[in-house]
Scaffold this motif. Structure first.
Motif, PDB file in Angstrom:
ATOM      1  N   ALA A 188      -4.601  10.591   0.403  1.00 18.91           N
ATOM      2  CA  ALA A 188      -5.293   9.397  -0.091  1.00 18.91           C
ATOM      3  C   ALA A 188      -4.892   8.159   0.700  1.00 18.91           C
ATOM      4  N   TYR A 189      -3.600   7.995   0.943  1.00 20.54           N
ATOM      5  CA  TYR A 189      -3.149   6.832   1.702  1.00 20.54           C
ATOM      6  C   TYR A 189      -3.626   6.907   3.151  1.00 20.54           C
ATOM      7  N   GLY A 190      -3.690   8.106   3.711  1.00 20.94           N
ATOM      8  CA  GLY A 190      -4.174   8.271   5.073  1.00 20.94           C
ATOM      9  C   GLY A 190      -5.637   7.873   5.191  1.00 20.94           C
ATOM     10  N   LEU A 191      -6.455   8.298   4.230  1.00 17.36           N
ATOM     11  CA  LEU A 191      -7.878   7.925   4.245  1.00 17.36           C
ATOM     12  C   LEU A 191      -8.049   6.420   4.053  1.00 17.36           C
ATOM     13  N   ALA A 192      -7.264   5.844   3.154  1.00 17.71           N
ATOM     14  CA  ALA A 192      -7.349   4.401   2.933  1.00 17.71           C
ATOM     15  C   ALA A 192      -6.919   3.635   4.185  1.00 17.71           C
ATOM     16  N   ALA A 193      -5.877   4.093   4.840  1.00 24.34           N
ATOM     17  CA  ALA A 193      -5.408   3.436   6.067  1.00 24.34           C
ATOM     18  C   ALA A 193      -6.447   3.560   7.166  1.00 24.34           C
TER      19      ALA A 193
END
Length: 74
Positions: free
Chosen positions: A52-57
């Motif tokens: 999730a954090y990777g996609l948001a970043a």
């Protein structure tokens, strides 16, 4: 002042109802304990968090790149 029979019966009934309610509460506590055991732990959530954090970043960096390229292009 002695307790009359009717009052005594009422007290007995209330005590029985209290016992029944205590048993029901005990069953609900056991159910809640089992539900807590089934919850996702932090260790199990870690891979989901990374994705999730990777996609948001990635999305944020795309927006920042677009804004910067727009500013530089003009």
């Amino acid at each position: 002042m002695p307790i009359e029979r009717d009052e005594f019966r009422d007290l007995e009934k209330e005590v029985r109802e209290s016992k029944d309610q205590t048993i029901l509460l005990g069953a609900k506590v056991v159910h809640l304990e089992n539900a807590v055991k089934e919850l996702v732990s932090k260790a199990e959530f870690f891979p989901v968090k990374l994705i999730a954090y990777g996609l948001a970043a990635g999305a944020l960096s795309a927006v920042v790149t677009a804004v910067v390229s727009n500013v530089i292009a003009k």
